[in-house]
Design an enzyme around this catalytic site. Structure first.
Site, mmCIF file in Angstrom:
data_model
loop_
_atom_site.group_PDB
_atom_site.id
_atom_site.type_symbol
_atom_site.label_atom_id
_atom_site.label_comp_id
_atom_site.label_asym_id
_atom_site.label_seq_id
_atom_site.Cartn_x
_atom_site.Cartn_y
_atom_site.Cartn_z
ATOM 1 N N THR A 13 71.151 55.237 16.413
ATOM 2 C CA THR A 13 72.028 54.287 17.106
ATOM 3 C C THR A 13 71.367 52.940 17.345
ATOM 4 O O THR A 13 72.018 51.892 17.257
ATOM 5 C CB THR A 13 72.442 54.898 18.470
ATOM 6 O OG1 THR A 13 73.213 56.057 18.215
ATOM 7 C CG2 THR A 13 73.247 53.938 19.307
ATOM 8 N N SER A 59 70.479 60.645 12.657
ATOM 9 C CA SER A 59 69.497 61.734 12.654
ATOM 10 C C SER A 59 70.134 63.106 12.489
ATOM 11 O O SER A 59 69.443 64.083 12.194
ATOM 12 C CB SER A 59 68.625 61.685 13.909
ATOM 13 O OG SER A 59 69.336 62.124 15.038
ATOM 14 N N THR A 90 68.901 59.848 18.354
ATOM 15 C CA THR A 90 68.560 60.760 19.452
ATOM 16 C C THR A 90 68.965 62.207 19.167
ATOM 17 O O THR A 90 68.372 63.123 19.728
ATOM 18 C CB THR A 90 69.241 60.316 20.766
ATOM 19 O OG1 THR A 90 70.655 60.304 20.578
ATOM 20 C CG2 THR A 90 68.768 58.947 21.197
ATOM 21 N N ASP A 91 69.964 62.401 18.289
ATOM 22 C CA ASP A 91 70.509 63.752 18.131
ATOM 23 C C ASP A 91 69.454 64.784 17.756
ATOM 24 O O ASP A 91 69.444 65.890 18.272
ATOM 25 C CB ASP A 91 71.636 63.761 17.079
ATOM 26 C CG ASP A 91 72.893 63.068 17.586
ATOM 27 O OD1 ASP A 91 72.986 62.824 18.807
ATOM 28 O OD2 ASP A 91 73.783 62.780 16.764
ATOM 29 N N THR A 271 63.710 81.419 25.740
ATOM 30 C CA THR A 271 64.783 81.594 26.726
ATOM 31 C C THR A 271 65.903 80.575 26.540
ATOM 32 O O THR A 271 65.655 79.440 26.136
ATOM 33 C CB THR A 271 64.237 81.508 28.171
ATOM 34 O OG1 THR A 271 65.346 81.524 29.072
ATOM 35 C CG2 THR A 271 63.404 80.264 28.426
ATOM 36 N N GLN A 272 67.112 81.014 26.857
ATOM 37 C CA GLN A 272 68.262 80.087 26.840
ATOM 38 C C GLN A 272 68.203 79.127 28.018
ATOM 39 O O GLN A 272 68.890 78.115 28.022
ATOM 40 C CB GLN A 272 69.578 80.882 26.937
ATOM 41 C CG GLN A 272 69.830 81.759 25.758
ATOM 42 C CD GLN A 272 71.126 82.549 25.865
ATOM 43 O OE1 GLN A 272 71.938 82.326 26.753
ATOM 44 N NE2 GLN A 272 71.320 83.461 24.938
HETATM 45 N N1 ASP Z 1 74.083 60.125 16.003
HETATM 46 C C1 ASP Z 1 72.981 59.254 16.434
HETATM 47 C C2 ASP Z 1 71.730 59.739 15.735
HETATM 48 O O1 ASP Z 1 71.181 60.729 16.128
HETATM 49 C C3 ASP Z 1 72.865 59.276 17.896
HETATM 50 C C4 ASP Z 1 71.794 58.389 18.474
HETATM 51 O O2 ASP Z 1 70.972 57.802 17.817
HETATM 52 O O3 ASP Z 1 71.789 58.255 19.720
HETATM 53 O O4 ASP Z 1 71.298 59.133 14.791
#
Ligand code: ASP
Length: 339
Positions: A13, A59, A90-91, A271-272
């Protein structure tokens, strides 16, 4: 001499632009934005070079080959920079951070992954602060670890998890204190940072991804478990209930696990719960799993356990060695002996 930082821009992102299909990576855009930010050229800031990957990836499309490419990129530029930043979506950032921690053996310099929830192209964003802070940390603090920085916290990469899909505090390391916290000052918590021996940096490659993950739930059919455990599967992260318990009254379920461990499948119990550790001697529903050959992942995140299984199976180790190392801290990813 001015410190130098290498920025590997993989996508995510942070550098995306709006399109009719939603945010998408745009080649060349992030670098042009950075060049136009006067604060990045302030004398207090380090020099940096940015290398944009092609293609830039969301990602969610990343694979272990992409993790290896990042590790090799860092190794190639290792001698020329004081620190390394990986701009990343972030994913799946917690998976990449975990994998890099295992692959970069002998790391002596900071490698910090960051990204943002709102791209730099928007007026209100978290990208600017994350970027400026990681540049300062990567340049000025000789942290010999793969870290993840987000929302004012510097976390150990192989302890991190994405905990919030919307908020700026998107990551946490529930079973390990932050390596640093950022407010008016940048505070690095040195007692929590690993002591490492001398290098050299070696990249341990990845090539074996015949692993899987299975989250237990009430009603999970033994037939499905048996199918998942078929070849070519070599390792499984089993996400158990509470301290790692499972439906051990189900004879078919237990037989499926036992047959697989006897064939050499490494089954690691995590663990969950977000916080706390597996303890396979706490309940009969845990010790029965240990009796059929399941090993404890202690307080490892499922992300770290998956990355570690890929890493260890790629080293062509004997199954017993993989089982042993999955229960042993290699990069500070688990707390041994805290049962
Ligand atoms: N879908 C994006 C990624 O993981 C989300 C992000 O970067 O926050 O590339």
């Amino acid at each position: 001499m001015k410190k130098r930082v290498y920025i590997a821009y993989t996508g995510g992102t942070i550098g995306m632009q709006r399109t009719i299909a939603g945010y998408a990576p745009a080649p060349g855009y992030l670098e042009s934005r950075l060049n136009a930010m006067p604060e990045l050229h302030d004398p207090a800031m380090p020099d940096y070079d940015i290398y944009e990957y092609s293609p830039l990836l969301d990602s969610s499309n990343m694979q272990p080959d992409d993790w290896l490419k990042i590790a090799q990129d860092i190794a190639t530029h290792y001698a020329d920079y004081d620190g390394f930043i990986v701009l990343h979506g972030t994913d799946t950032m917690a998976y990449t951070a975990s994998s890099l921690a295992f692959m970069l053996q002998g790391l002596q310099k900071p490698v910090i992954l960051t990204g943002s929830q709102i791209p730099l192209c928007e007026v209100r964003n978290d990208a600017r602060e994350n970027l400026i802070t990681v540049l300062l940390i990567a340049a000025n603090y000789a942290i010999p670890e793969v870290c993840l920085y987000f929302g004012d916290k510097l976390l150990r990469g192989c302890r991190s998890v994405k905990v919030n899909a919307m908020g700026f505090e998107a990551f946490d390391s529930p079973n390990y204190p932050p390596l640093g916290t950022v407010g008016i000052d940048i505070n690095i918590h040195w007692p929590y940072i690993r002591r490492v021996g001398p290098g050299p940096l070696t990249v341990m490659p990845l090539h074996d991804t015949r692993i899987g993950a299975l989250r237990l739930f009430p009603g999970l059919s033994a037939e499905i478990v048996r199918n998942i455990l078929q070849p070519p599967l070599k390792g499984l992260v089993l996400e158990g209930f509470g301290v790692g318990n499972g439906p051990t009254d189900d004879g078919d379920f237990m037989a499926a696990l036992h047959e697989a461990t006897l064939r050499g499948v490494v089954i690691v119990d995590c663990t969950q719960c977000l916080k706390g550790s597996v303890n396979l001697s706490g309940y009969a529903t845990g010790s029965a799993l240990a009796q059929v050959g399941v090993v404890s992942g202690y307080d490892m995140t499922a992300e770290a356990a998956l990355a570690k299984l890929i890493y260890l199976f790629s080293q062509e180790l004997l199954v017993e060695r993989v089982r042993f190392l999955m229960q042993t801290s290699m990069r500070g990813e688990l707390s041994e002996g805290k049962l």
